[in-house]
Design a protein around this motif. Structure first.
Motif, PDB file in Angstrom:
ATOM      1  N   TRP A  72      20.586   6.208   1.582  1.00 34.05           N
ATOM      2  CA  TRP A  72      19.158   5.727   2.170  1.00 34.05           C
ATOM      3  C   TRP A  72      19.232   3.889   1.910  1.00 34.05           C
ATOM      4  O   TRP A  72      18.614   3.207   2.902  1.00 34.05           O
ATOM      5  CB  TRP A  72      18.188   5.972   1.275  1.00 34.05           C
ATOM      6  CG  TRP A  72      16.835   5.717   1.646  1.00 34.05           C
ATOM      7  CD1 TRP A  72      15.726   5.253   1.024  1.00 34.05           C
ATOM      8  CD2 TRP A  72      16.239   6.148   3.067  1.00 34.05           C
ATOM      9  NE1 TRP A  72      14.754   4.802   1.915  1.00 34.05           N
ATOM     10  CE2 TRP A  72      14.791   5.605   3.208  1.00 34.05           C
ATOM     11  CE3 TRP A  72      16.670   6.887   3.776  1.00 34.05           C
ATOM     12  CZ2 TRP A  72      14.029   6.198   4.101  1.00 34.05           C
ATOM     13  CZ3 TRP A  72      15.880   7.315   4.981  1.00 34.05           C
ATOM     14  CH2 TRP A  72      14.578   7.058   5.014  1.00 34.05           C
ATOM     15  N   SER A  73      20.182   3.494   1.125  1.00 33.14           N
ATOM     16  CA  SER A  73      20.334   1.839   1.222  1.00 33.14           C
ATOM     17  C   SER A  73      20.692   1.497   2.286  1.00 33.14           C
ATOM     18  O   SER A  73      20.486   0.453   3.087  1.00 33.14           O
ATOM     19  CB  SER A  73      20.773   1.424  -0.127  1.00 33.14           C
ATOM     20  OG  SER A  73      20.427   1.699  -1.362  1.00 33.14           O
ATOM     21  N   PHE A  74      21.645   2.147   2.922  1.00 38.06           N
ATOM     22  CA  PHE A  74      22.611   1.732   4.061  1.00 38.06           C
ATOM     23  C   PHE A  74      21.447   1.719   5.223  1.00 38.06           C
ATOM     24  O   PHE A  74      21.297   1.023   6.254  1.00 38.06           O
ATOM     25  CB  PHE A  74      23.632   2.629   4.482  1.00 38.06           C
ATOM     26  CG  PHE A  74      24.215   2.522   5.750  1.00 38.06           C
ATOM     27  CD1 PHE A  74      25.156   1.317   5.963  1.00 38.06           C
ATOM     28  CD2 PHE A  74      24.128   3.255   6.876  1.00 38.06           C
ATOM     29  CE1 PHE A  74      25.688   1.079   7.408  1.00 38.06           C
ATOM     30  CE2 PHE A  74      24.711   3.070   7.883  1.00 38.06           C
ATOM     31  CZ  PHE A  74      25.598   2.099   8.134  1.00 38.06           C
ATOM     32  N   ILE A  75      20.752   2.884   5.320  1.00 30.25           N
ATOM     33  CA  ILE A  75      19.751   3.100   6.470  1.00 30.25           C
ATOM     34  C   ILE A  75      18.831   2.066   6.440  1.00 30.25           C
ATOM     35  O   ILE A  75      18.669   1.413   7.451  1.00 30.25           O
ATOM     36  CB  ILE A  75      19.241   4.276   6.281  1.00 30.25           C
ATOM     37  CG1 ILE A  75      20.094   5.560   6.696  1.00 30.25           C
ATOM     38  CG2 ILE A  75      17.977   4.474   7.447  1.00 30.25           C
ATOM     39  CD1 ILE A  75      19.571   7.056   6.195  1.00 30.25           C
ATOM     40  N   LEU A  76      18.221   1.698   5.271  1.00 27.61           N
ATOM     41  CA  LEU A  76      17.225   0.593   5.389  1.00 27.61           C
ATOM     42  C   LEU A  76      17.690  -0.907   5.535  1.00 27.61           C
ATOM     43  O   LEU A  76      17.178  -1.525   6.178  1.00 27.61           O
ATOM     44  CB  LEU A  76      16.706   0.680   3.875  1.00 27.61           C
ATOM     45  CG  LEU A  76      15.676   1.514   3.667  1.00 27.61           C
ATOM     46  CD1 LEU A  76      15.067   1.625   2.056  1.00 27.61           C
ATOM     47  CD2 LEU A  76      14.403   1.784   4.675  1.00 27.61           C
ATOM     48  N   ALA A  77      18.982  -0.960   5.355  1.00 21.72           N
ATOM     49  CA  ALA A  77      19.618  -2.188   5.502  1.00 21.72           C
ATOM     50  C   ALA A  77      19.698  -2.400   6.982  1.00 21.72           C
ATOM     51  O   ALA A  77      19.281  -3.396   7.629  1.00 21.72           O
ATOM     52  CB  ALA A  77      20.979  -2.388   4.950  1.00 21.72           C
ATOM     53  N   VAL A  78      20.211  -1.530   7.716  1.00 23.57           N
ATOM     54  CA  VAL A  78      20.280  -1.467   9.170  1.00 23.57           C
ATOM     55  C   VAL A  78      18.754  -1.659   9.831  1.00 23.57           C
ATOM     56  O   VAL A  78      18.399  -2.505  10.770  1.00 23.57           O
ATOM     57  CB  VAL A  78      20.870  -0.220   9.667  1.00 23.57           C
ATOM     58  CG1 VAL A  78      20.909  -0.066  11.214  1.00 23.57           C
ATOM     59  CG2 VAL A  78      22.331   0.058   9.263  1.00 23.57           C
ATOM     60  N   ILE A  79      17.724  -0.877   9.077  1.00 18.63           N
ATOM     61  CA  ILE A  79      16.485  -0.981   9.930  1.00 18.63           C
ATOM     62  C   ILE A  79      16.049  -2.421   9.727  1.00 18.63           C
ATOM     63  O   ILE A  79      15.408  -2.884  10.707  1.00 18.63           O
ATOM     64  CB  ILE A  79      15.640   0.049   9.261  1.00 18.63           C
ATOM     65  CG1 ILE A  79      16.040   1.562   9.609  1.00 18.63           C
ATOM     66  CG2 ILE A  79      14.137   0.011   9.665  1.00 18.63           C
ATOM     67  CD1 ILE A  79      15.249   2.676   9.174  1.00 18.63           C
ATOM     68  N   TRP A  80      16.011  -2.767   8.499  1.00 16.42           N
ATOM     69  CA  TRP A  80      15.390  -4.072   8.108  1.00 16.42           C
ATOM     70  C   TRP A  80      15.848  -5.257   9.030  1.00 16.42           C
ATOM     71  O   TRP A  80      15.280  -6.194   9.316  1.00 16.42           O
ATOM     72  CB  TRP A  80      15.548  -4.307   6.674  1.00 16.42           C
ATOM     73  CG  TRP A  80      14.022  -4.226   6.200  1.00 16.42           C
ATOM     74  CD1 TRP A  80      13.356  -5.492   5.673  1.00 16.42           C
ATOM     75  CD2 TRP A  80      13.067  -3.513   5.639  1.00 16.42           C
ATOM     76  NE1 TRP A  80      12.155  -5.196   5.091  1.00 16.42           N
ATOM     77  CE2 TRP A  80      11.919  -3.776   5.166  1.00 16.42           C
ATOM     78  CE3 TRP A  80      13.247  -1.969   6.065  1.00 16.42           C
ATOM     79  CZ2 TRP A  80      11.039  -3.004   4.822  1.00 16.42           C
ATOM     80  CZ3 TRP A  80      12.305  -1.156   5.417  1.00 16.42           C
ATOM     81  CH2 TRP A  80      11.184  -1.788   5.205  1.00 16.42           C
ATOM     82  N   SER A  81      17.404  -5.141   9.093  1.00 15.16           N
ATOM     83  CA  SER A  81      18.074  -6.300   9.713  1.00 15.16           C
ATOM     84  C   SER A  81      17.931  -6.415  11.039  1.00 15.16           C
ATOM     85  O   SER A  81      17.901  -7.379  11.838  1.00 15.16           O
ATOM     86  CB  SER A  81      19.427  -6.237   9.331  1.00 15.16           C
ATOM     87  OG  SER A  81      20.059  -5.003   9.894  1.00 15.16           O
ATOM     88  N   SER A  82      17.870  -5.282  11.759  1.00 10.62           N
ATOM     89  CA  SER A  82      17.290  -4.854  13.406  1.00 10.62           C
ATOM     90  C   SER A  82      16.080  -4.915  13.709  1.00 10.62           C
ATOM     91  O   SER A  82      15.987  -5.359  15.014  1.00 10.62           O
ATOM     92  CB  SER A  82      18.403  -3.877  13.836  1.00 10.62           C
ATOM     93  OG  SER A  82      17.808  -2.639  13.153  1.00 10.62           O
ATOM     94  N   LYS A  83      15.199  -4.320  13.064  1.00  5.20           N
ATOM     95  CA  LYS A  83      14.012  -4.105  13.663  1.00  5.20           C
ATOM     96  C   LYS A  83      12.766  -4.794  12.723  1.00  5.20           C
ATOM     97  O   LYS A  83      11.869  -5.467  13.174  1.00  5.20           O
ATOM     98  CB  LYS A  83      13.436  -2.438  13.474  1.00  5.20           C
ATOM     99  CG  LYS A  83      14.549  -2.021  14.183  1.00  5.20           C
ATOM    100  CD  LYS A  83      14.395  -1.950  15.654  1.00  5.20           C
ATOM    101  CE  LYS A  83      15.276  -1.076  16.761  1.00  5.20           C
ATOM    102  NZ  LYS A  83      14.967  -1.267  17.868  1.00  5.20           N
TER     103      LYS A  83
END
Length: 479
Positions: free
Chosen positions: A351-362
């Motif tokens: 989940w940390s990986f998923i959130l890192a991707v979402i926060w940095s891109s969206k």
């Protein structure tokens, strides 16, 4: 700045420090005990029984000497990191020394039996009652002491400043935690395939619902910013302390955010631990595996969840024999709760990986710039890499060399003991830098309100429903 440009920052130091401790612990596999001298604090009634080396190999060492050795080791480890960060070494060593000794005193205080002993341990201590807070109460004591010093004697905080590195300490702890959870996952390999498969499915179903609903409630009805809502959703939904802190790092929240969420997690987990096992005994004694799944899905810290599973196990086994004449094999409720909790913990890194991707891109891309793939890497919490390395390494070791399973258990216990110390220092540091007035302005009262509404309004009951759907009809072996 030079160290930062070369990529040497607290995130990477946490990875390398955590991996070093992990590697040293693995020497046990080859018959060499390199970390067994580190001090373990047990729940205690007499202070001279509180401290001892964690390994029997070093049983001749007095508890106070083991404590000093642990301090010297951690001071050496962190001072090496401080040199790489170009910090003032003298000030760092003085500050770290004060942080360590005060934090450990809090850890000892929180381990007092009348505070920490769970209901299944009272008889062993010969005491009639306890606050039942488990030894995680030491985190709360450390936070409270830090808050008192930081708010009543603010000038003192400056004396600690060079070593006030809560993110470094907690990320190191989470890297170590990966190995412990890897062993716990493999330890459950003897369970029936159905329990493991259904447990994984239950977790996926639960958290697709939990996280989104908590985040929505916090944002829509309590008007929290994303910075507060995301760690809160993870803390309530996934695994309390570690999940809240990992999420905070992934979205680059201020350190105070996940720590305050974590404090609420610990407090409410103890309430659940005291209430839910007795509810399970009353209504679920005919469905013991459902009860175990419910404990794992609903109680949010590892210690409290496992304790709740142990309490529910003893209560349900006793009632099933009294009411139905069925003597269930012990520990299946506990094992189911632990299995579900382990897979929940594994979800932290994902989940940390998923959130890192979402926060940095969206959510928070750089203003005016196109989102680049490298930005995901910059935002990604590097300590999660260390977490997965230790997690997968232990699984691989036990999978390829089953004869090392017992040694791996010892190794992870030695490393995990140091993880608890890093956690305690983190809470103390956050207390030091926290201004109570500002915390109230940030909405700590509303934060607790969200927790109460979400936890007791729907999470506990959705967890029960999902446990029923996936585990209904399964029974432990009977004697």
């Amino acid at each position: 700045m030079a160290a930062e440009k070369r990529g040497m920052n607290e995130d990477w130091l946490a990875v390398w420090g955590g991996l070093l401790i992990f590697a040293l612990s693995l020497a046990v596999l080859f018959g060499v005990d390199l970390l067994g001298w580190n001090v373990k604090t047990a729940a205690w009634l007499q202070l001279d029984h509180a401290l001892a080396p964690i390994s029997k190999t070093y049983s001749a060492i007095p508890g106070w000497a083991a404590l000093f050795l642990t301090y010297a080791f951690l001071l050496t480890l962190t001072t090496g990191g401080a040199m790489l960060l170009r910090l003032p070494i003298g000030k760092f060593m003085l500050g770290f020394s004060a942080i360590f000794w005060i934090s450990y005193a809090c850890w000892i205080a929180g381990s007092f039996a009348y505070i920490a002993a769970t209901p299944d341990k009272l008889k062993g201590f010969g005491i009639p009652w306890s606050l039942n807070l488990t030894q995680e109460a030491g985190f709360i004591v450390a936070l409270a002491v830090g808050l008192l010093i930081g708010n009543l004697f603010p000038k003192v905080t400056g004396w600690f400043s060079a070593a006030l590195r809560p993110e470094w300490y907690i990320k190191t702890a989470i890297v170590i935690l990966g190995g412990t959870l890897g062993f716990a996952a493999m330890q459950q390999a003897g369970l029936t395939r159905a329990v493991m498969l259904r447990g994984i499915c239950a977790i996926i179903e639960a958290y697709l619902i939990y996280w989104a609903v908590v985040y929505f409630v916090a944002r829509k009805y309590f008007k929290f910013s994303r910075e507060w809502a995301a760690p809160l959703a993870s803390g309530i939904s996934i695994c309390g302390v570690a999940a809240a802190i990992s999420t905070g790092a992934a979205i680059r929240a201020r350190p105070i955010v996940p720590i305050m969420v974590s404090s609420l997690v610990v407090i409410f987990a103890m309430v659940e631990m005291l209430v839910l096992p007795f509810v399970a005994q009353k209504f679920l004694y005919q469905e013991p595996i459902v009860a175990g799944g419910w404990m794992g899905l609903s109680v949010k810290t590892d210690g409290a969840a496992v304790s709740a599973g142990a309490i529910a196990d003893s209560l349900i086994v006793a009632k099933a024999e009294a009411e139905q004449g069925i003597r269930y094999q012990k520990d299946w409720v506990l094992t189911t709760a632990t299995t579900v909790k382990v897979f929940i913990d594994v979800f932290i890194g994902i989940w940390s990986f998923i959130l890192a991707v979402i926060w940095s891109s969206k959510i928070e891309p750089r203003a005016g710039d196109q989102v680049r793939a490298i930005e995901i890497w910059h935002r990604f919490p590097k300590f999660v890499i260390g977490y997965f390395i230790t997690f997968l390494a232990v699984i691989g070791i036990i999978w390829l060399a089953p004869q090392w399973k017992d040694s791996a258990k010892v190794a992870m216990a030695h490393a995990n003991n140091l993880r608890g110390i890093f956690f305690c220092m983190t809470f103390f540091c956050i207390g030091l830098v926290s201004n109570v007035r500002k915390l109230w302005e940030e909405g700590i009262g509303r934060l607790a309100a969200v927790y109460v509404v979400c936890l007791f309004g729907f999470i506990t009951w959705i967890g029960l429903l999902i446990s029923w759907l996936f585990f209904h009809g399964m029974r432990p072996p009977s004697l």
